[in-house]
Design an enzyme around this catalytic site. Structure first.
Site, PDB file in Angstrom:
ATOM      1  N   HIS A  12     -57.127 -63.148  -3.404  1.00 39.10           N
ATOM      2  CA  HIS A  12     -56.521 -61.807  -3.422  1.00 39.10           C
ATOM      3  C   HIS A  12     -55.228 -61.904  -2.618  1.00 39.10           C
ATOM      4  O   HIS A  12     -55.187 -61.645  -1.414  1.00 39.10           O
ATOM      5  CB  HIS A  12     -57.453 -60.743  -2.834  1.00 39.10           C
ATOM      6  CG  HIS A  12     -56.943 -59.344  -3.048  1.00 39.10           C
ATOM      7  ND1 HIS A  12     -57.582 -58.416  -3.833  1.00 39.10           N
ATOM      8  CD2 HIS A  12     -55.822 -58.720  -2.598  1.00 39.10           C
ATOM      9  CE1 HIS A  12     -56.898 -57.283  -3.854  1.00 39.10           C
ATOM     10  NE2 HIS A  12     -55.822 -57.451  -3.093  1.00 39.10           N
ATOM     11  N   HIS A  14     -51.012 -61.129  -3.153  1.00 40.08           N
ATOM     12  CA  HIS A  14     -49.939 -60.561  -3.968  1.00 40.08           C
ATOM     13  C   HIS A  14     -48.674 -61.402  -3.830  1.00 40.08           C
ATOM     14  O   HIS A  14     -48.123 -61.510  -2.737  1.00 40.08           O
ATOM     15  CB  HIS A  14     -49.641 -59.125  -3.540  1.00 40.08           C
ATOM     16  CG  HIS A  14     -50.734 -58.152  -3.846  1.00 40.08           C
ATOM     17  ND1 HIS A  14     -50.677 -57.282  -4.918  1.00 40.08           N
ATOM     18  CD2 HIS A  14     -51.921 -57.912  -3.222  1.00 40.08           C
ATOM     19  CE1 HIS A  14     -51.785 -56.547  -4.939  1.00 40.08           C
ATOM     20  NE2 HIS A  14     -52.556 -56.912  -3.924  1.00 40.08           N
ATOM     21  N   ASP A  16     -45.749 -60.628  -4.953  1.00 43.93           N
ATOM     22  CA  ASP A  16     -44.645 -59.735  -4.585  1.00 43.93           C
ATOM     23  C   ASP A  16     -44.862 -59.070  -3.228  1.00 43.93           C
ATOM     24  O   ASP A  16     -44.017 -58.298  -2.770  1.00 43.93           O
ATOM     25  CB  ASP A  16     -44.376 -58.687  -5.673  1.00 43.93           C
ATOM     26  CG  ASP A  16     -45.637 -58.179  -6.347  1.00 43.93           C
ATOM     27  OD1 ASP A  16     -46.743 -58.428  -5.820  1.00 43.93           O
ATOM     28  OD2 ASP A  16     -45.543 -57.535  -7.405  1.00 43.93           O
ATOM     29  N   GLY A 170     -52.185 -50.101  -6.693  1.00 46.89           N
ATOM     30  CA  GLY A 170     -51.293 -48.983  -6.392  1.00 46.89           C
ATOM     31  C   GLY A 170     -52.054 -47.784  -5.867  1.00 46.89           C
ATOM     32  O   GLY A 170     -53.054 -47.920  -5.156  1.00 46.89           O
ATOM     33  N   GLU A 200     -60.783 -48.743  -1.875  1.00 46.53           N
ATOM     34  CA  GLU A 200     -59.885 -48.947  -0.733  1.00 46.53           C
ATOM     35  C   GLU A 200     -59.427 -47.586  -0.227  1.00 46.53           C
ATOM     36  O   GLU A 200     -59.734 -47.190   0.899  1.00 46.53           O
ATOM     37  CB  GLU A 200     -58.698 -49.819  -1.141  1.00 46.53           C
ATOM     38  CG  GLU A 200     -57.744 -50.147  -0.007  1.00 46.53           C
ATOM     39  CD  GLU A 200     -56.530 -50.954  -0.450  1.00 46.53           C
ATOM     40  OE1 GLU A 200     -55.833 -51.462   0.442  1.00 46.53           O
ATOM     41  OE2 GLU A 200     -56.264 -51.054  -1.668  1.00 46.53           O
ATOM     42  N   ASP A 278     -54.102 -60.783   1.123  1.00 41.94           N
ATOM     43  CA  ASP A 278     -53.542 -59.585   0.503  1.00 41.94           C
ATOM     44  C   ASP A 278     -52.025 -59.718   0.366  1.00 41.94           C
ATOM     45  O   ASP A 278     -51.539 -60.177  -0.662  1.00 41.94           O
ATOM     46  CB  ASP A 278     -53.924 -58.314   1.260  1.00 41.94           C
ATOM     47  CG  ASP A 278     -53.767 -57.055   0.387  1.00 41.94           C
ATOM     48  OD1 ASP A 278     -53.632 -57.197  -0.842  1.00 41.94           O
ATOM     49  OD2 ASP A 278     -53.803 -55.936   0.919  1.00 41.94           O
ATOM     50  N   ASP A 279     -51.274 -59.298   1.380  1.00 41.95           N
ATOM     51  CA  ASP A 279     -49.800 -59.349   1.332  1.00 41.95           C
ATOM     52  C   ASP A 279     -49.299 -60.080   2.574  1.00 41.95           C
ATOM     53  O   ASP A 279     -48.735 -59.455   3.480  1.00 41.95           O
ATOM     54  CB  ASP A 279     -49.211 -57.933   1.302  1.00 41.95           C
ATOM     55  CG  ASP A 279     -49.642 -57.143   0.084  1.00 41.95           C
ATOM     56  OD1 ASP A 279     -49.193 -57.479  -1.022  1.00 41.95           O
ATOM     57  OD2 ASP A 279     -50.438 -56.197   0.249  1.00 41.95           O
TER      58      ASP A 279
END
Length: 333
Positions: A12, A14, A16, A170, A200, A278-279
């Site tokens: 998981h 991202h 971007d 999103g 989430e 995640d990010d």
């Protein structure tokens, strides 16, 4: 806390949400894009989470500067390549990178299909260069509505053999999964796996919907499953994976503190849950931090952390043969 005899995965993550601050600075200068700061030190507070954000939507705004500098397909190709380089530096053997081409294309009106192709090219070159195994997950950004998601889906379908799964991410509260049933029907027809961000920002009913209506095999985050015992039973029985992202859930104020994170309970319940970032570019963390700092702070024992590492590969969108080969490759080292 990482077992070096086992494959280390991040499923998981991202693409971007992992644009380096240095790259943001360099691309901003290259394309004459106005940034909120002109040095790396002063830029970081704008592009990384310094203090916990009040909610998911506030957290997501931190990602915007990274995509604002994607002024060309070459820039998209670069950040895809650098994502693989970062994965190699982190010691990852296998990574699933997810990305929203509509989001990446938006600031400079790039062709969405072109973004998909650029990401595929950058990831392929990165894998050749750094020896990391990677697969791509296509994200539909629900925040932009059904039509925009359809455009993203069509871009993925044009490269269907290079996409492993479809995801929905999103604003979970504002755009529930029920709006995207037809999109996921097409994804399943294409033979893709399904993973969905759910539980989430919204409650356990969002997870049920992702499973029953969208066909989710894995759930992104899924923290609100803790509120529904029957759901936890179902996740365990059906081996539906939960892609846990410990630090992220604190930074988005989804969970108040690591000690209250449900990952430990999920593992005790027999749910196939794993540890992911995640990010990482926005969060200022990496997978090593998640295993060695965040997981112990969340109350996981050494054996539970090892189980989460095992789960990461078990949950991966790889064939049984691919998993066996990866285990053997790592064990041989």
């Amino acid at each position: 806390m990482i077992d070096t005899t086992l494959p280390l995965t991040d499923i998981h993550r991202h693409l971007d949400g992992n644009i380096r601050p240095q790259t943001i600075l360099e691309l901003g200068r290259q394309y004459n894009i106005s940034l909120p700061a002109q040095s790396l030190e002063t830029l970081i507070p704008h592009v990384q989470v310094i203090a916990n954000e009040p909610d998911l939507v506030s957290f997501l705004t931190k990602l915007d500067w990274g995509v604002k500098v994607l002024a060309s397909l070459d820039a998209c190709r670069r950040v895809a390549f650098e994502n693989i380089e970062d994965a190699a530096r982190n010691g990852l053997h296998y990574v699933e990178l997810r990305f929203s081409p509509g989001y990446m294309a938006m600031a400079h009106k790039l062709p969405v299909a072109g973004v998909v192709e650029a990401v595929i090219d950058g990831v392929r070159e990165g894998c050749r260069t750094f020896g990391v195994q990677a697969k791509l997950i296509g994200i539909m950004s629900r925040t932009f509505g059904e039509a925009a998601c359809q455009q993203e889906l069509e871009a993925f379908l044009a490269h269907r053999d290079q996409i492993t799964a479809l995801d929905l991410a999103g604003d979970e509260l504002g755009f529930p999964g029920s709006l995207f049933l037809s999109h996921f029907n097409l994804a399943r027809d294409a033979g893709w796996h399904i993973t969905v961000h759910a539980g989430e920002a919204a409650g356990p009913e969002s997870i049920w919907q992702a499973i029953r209506e969208l066909g989710a095999e894995r759930i992104g985050h899924g923290v609100k499953a803790i509120e529904d015992r029957a759901l936890m039973d179902f996740l365990a029985e059906q081996q539906i994976g939960i892609e846990s992202c410990l630090t992220s859930n604190i930074q988005t104020s989804t969970v108040a503190e690591l000690a209250a994170h449900p990952l430990k309970t999920f593992l005790e319940h027999g749910i196939r849950a794993g540890i992911n970032t995640d990010d990482p570019g926005v969060q200022g963390v990496d997978i090593i931090h998640e295993y060695t700092v965040a997981a112990p702070a969340a109350g996981l024992s050494r054996e539970q952390i090892r189980q989460a590492q095992i789960n990461g590969l078990e949950m991966a969108f790889l064939s049984a043969e691919e998993k066996r080969a990866l285990r053997e490759k790592v064990a041989a080292k």
